[in-house]
Write an enzyme that holds these catalytic residues in place. Structure first.
Site, PDB file in Angstrom:
ATOM      1  N   GLY A 101       0.972  -1.072   0.054  1.00 53.88           N
ATOM      2  CA  GLY A 101       0.056  -0.038  -0.125  1.00 53.88           C
ATOM      3  C   GLY A 101       0.821   1.167   0.104  1.00 53.88           C
ATOM      4  N   SER A 174      -3.594   9.627   7.785  1.00 53.79           N
ATOM      5  CA  SER A 174      -3.000   8.989   6.823  1.00 53.79           C
ATOM      6  C   SER A 174      -1.582   9.496   6.419  1.00 53.79           C
ATOM      7  CB  SER A 174      -3.762   8.231   5.561  1.00 53.79           C
ATOM      8  OG  SER A 174      -2.852   7.738   4.551  1.00 53.79           O
ATOM      9  N   ASP A 327      -0.091   0.112  12.810  1.00 57.81           N
ATOM     10  CA  ASP A 327       0.078  -1.414  12.330  1.00 57.81           C
ATOM     11  C   ASP A 327       0.344  -2.351  13.561  1.00 57.81           C
ATOM     12  OD1 ASP A 327       0.243  -0.521   9.642  1.00 57.81           O
ATOM     13  OD2 ASP A 327       2.427  -0.040   9.687  1.00 57.81           O
TER      14      ASP A 327
HETATM   15  C1  S3P Z   1       2.696   4.168   6.195  1.00 58.56           C
HETATM   16  C2  S3P Z   1       1.955   4.631   6.553  1.00 58.56           C
HETATM   17  C3  S3P Z   1       0.842   4.004   7.416  1.00 58.56           C
HETATM   18  C4  S3P Z   1       1.129   2.433   7.781  1.00 58.56           C
HETATM   19  C5  S3P Z   1       1.968   1.835   6.535  1.00 58.56           C
HETATM   20  C6  S3P Z   1       3.327   2.682   6.257  1.00 58.56           C
HETATM   21  C7  S3P Z   1       3.869   5.008   5.551  1.00 58.56           C
HETATM   22  O1  S3P Z   1      -0.288   3.857   6.575  1.00 58.56           O
HETATM   23  O2  S3P Z   1       0.013   1.610   8.029  1.00 58.56           O
HETATM   24  O3  S3P Z   1       2.595   0.474   7.270  1.00 58.56           O
HETATM   25  O4  S3P Z   1       5.209   4.402   5.517  1.00 58.56           O
HETATM   26  O5  S3P Z   1       3.642   6.302   5.170  1.00 58.56           O
HETATM   27  P1  S3P Z   1      -1.408   5.128   6.609  1.00 58.56           P
HETATM   28  O6  S3P Z   1      -0.828   6.351   6.310  1.00 58.56           O
HETATM   29  O7  S3P Z   1      -2.261   4.550   5.434  1.00 58.56           O
HETATM   30  O8  S3P Z   1      -2.209   4.963   7.988  1.00 58.56           O
END
Ligand code: S3P
Length: 451
Positions: A101, A174, A327
């Protein structure tokens, strides 16, 4: 790089106390960004301690697809020969992010303000996750998007010829959304402003500054973070030393707390304020966790973490802490199963859109292992201290953190615990099984052996 390998069920079972000194792999957030920002800089960035997981390697491939040269050196470090902001080439094939993601959302931001076309795909888990949260602000900046219904992958974009710098208030906590807008803003002429009502991890802001971008952070009257980025800087290559990932460290930390007799040290862990809520929470629950040898490394605070088996008590975890441990709720739920009384976790709505619906996946996993819990739309309550826990098979839904959390349950439970697919662990923590074996845990692909 879709997660295409066959599922590998793994079983963990109670063994000896966990002892030793270990290192967990490099921070995932910093690893992704090192490759991305290195690709956008002019010249050679070097990265020590890169997390070599499927997620991060997918980002390396995506950066190669737009012209960066990324190579592993004999000493284990990586070099990134950047192509320079504004000079990205059009990828020849689809850009496959597998399970990642963070990788796909940040890369959509980068590509979204370059005049190139790209098609993004992912595995079954990533294809279910909402991309509109990133695609909507990109549309405002001039990116053309064609995506599957509900703004899911596969999605194709044509980046803006001349992106518009925008002012964007992030609607959900986020870091990925914040970062995608800032990264699109990098190649937009003028100032892109992101307003963040609830602070999330700030690796993008800090690292972009290190790479020479003109970026400032202030608080407005409402106490919201206001991030201003001036577009089209020349980014300068950096030498980066990636500290150990606190999210990965959370697994051995919880394991030590719940396996009687355990006592070990995890070296060189990142202590980033917006990603270490789990340590604060476990200490509040009574965890014997010491942060030793605190020091600064590459602008971030790191420490060695010594953790010993502890008597835990249930607490209410403040909802406002959720972004700093988003997480870690799956593994916190495992710690809560061994605490005295109830642990109440509110403010969990974002867990529904992670690699799986993590709230549901955790609740089902607890239930099949005899641990009482109550799940609502955005809360979880776990009642600790049940007799005779374990013995269940947990459905991981292509979610690495569900797999690892329930394997931790098995090494402290009364009966072994099986996860239906341990292969997904490679997305973030490829050395998980070998590292736990080194500490003395019993994790096996053969359930009868582990039992
Ligand atoms: C992350 C942001 C988080 C986290 C992901 C890593 C990042 O997600 O869950 O494992 O590196 O910016 P969200 O920003 O969607 O909460």
């Amino acid at each position: 790089m879709s997660h295409s390998s066959a599922p590998v069920p793994l079983t963990s079972a109670a063994g000896s106390p966990l002892k030793g000194t270990i290192r967990v792999p490099g921070d995932k957030s910093i690893s992704h960004r090192s490759l991305m920002f290195g690709a956008l800089a002019v010249g050679r960035t070097t990265v020590q301690g890169l997390l070599e997981s499927e997620d991060v390697l997918a980002t390396a491939d995506a950066m190669r697809a737009v012209g960066a040269k990324i190579e592993k050196q004999d000493d284990g470090s990586y070099t990134v020969d950047g192509i320079g902001l504004g000079s990205l080439l059009e990828p020849e094939g689809v850009v496959d992010f597998g399970n990642a993601g963070t990788g796909v959302r940040l890369t959509m931001g980068i590509f979204g303000s370059h005049n190139i076309a790209a098609t993004f795909v992912g595995d079954a888990s990533l294809s279910k996750r909402p991309m509109g949260r990133v695609l909507d602000p990109l549309r405002e900046m001039g990116t053309n998007v064609i995506a599957r219904d509900g703004d899911r992958l596969p999605a194709s974009i044509r980046g803006a010829e001349q992106a518009l710098p925008i002012t964007y208030r992030v609607p959900m906590p986020s870091a990925q959304v914040k970062s995608a807008v800032l990264l699109a803003g990098l190649n937009a002429p003028g100032v892109t402003t992101v307003i963040e009502p609830i602070a999330t991890r700030d690796h993008t802001e800090k690292m972009l500054k290190g790479f020479g971008a003109d970026i400032s952070v202030s608080l407005n009257e409402a106490g919201e973070r206001v991030i201003k980025l001036t577009g089209q800087p020349e980014l300068k290559p950096q030498d980066i030393d990636v500290p150990a990932d606190p999210s990965s460290a959370a697994f051995p930390i919880v394991a030590a707390l719940i396996v009687p007799g355990s006592d070990f040290t995890i070296e060189n862990v990142l202590l980033h304020e917006q990603s270490t809520g789990i340590i604060t929470t476990l200490i509040e629950m009574g965890g014997d966790i010491e942060l030793l040898n605190k020091r600064s490394a590459g602008g971030e605070e790191v420490a060695d973490i010594r953790v010993k088996h502890s008597t835990l008590k249930g607490i209410t975890v403040p909802a406002k802490r959720a972004p700093s441990m988003i997480d870690e709720y799956p593994v916190l739920a495992i710690a809560a199963a061994f605490a005295e009384g109830d642990t109440f976790m509110p403010g969990l709505e974002e867990l529904r859109v992670k690699e799986s619906d993590r709230l549901a996946a955790v609740a089902r996993g607890l239930e099949v292992n005899g641990i009482p819990c109550i799940e609502t739309e955005d809360t979880l309550t776990v009642t600790g201290g049940a007799a005779d826990i374990g013995g269940g098979t947990v459905v991981t839904h292509l979610d690495h953190r569900i797999a690892m959390s329930f394997l931790i349950l098995g090494i402290a439970a009364h009966k072994p615990v099986t996860v239906d697919d341990g292969a997904v662990i490679a997305t973030s923590f490829p050395t998980f099984t070998s590292l736990f074996e080194k500490l003395g845990a019993k994790i096996s692909a053969n359930s009868s052996e582990a039992a």
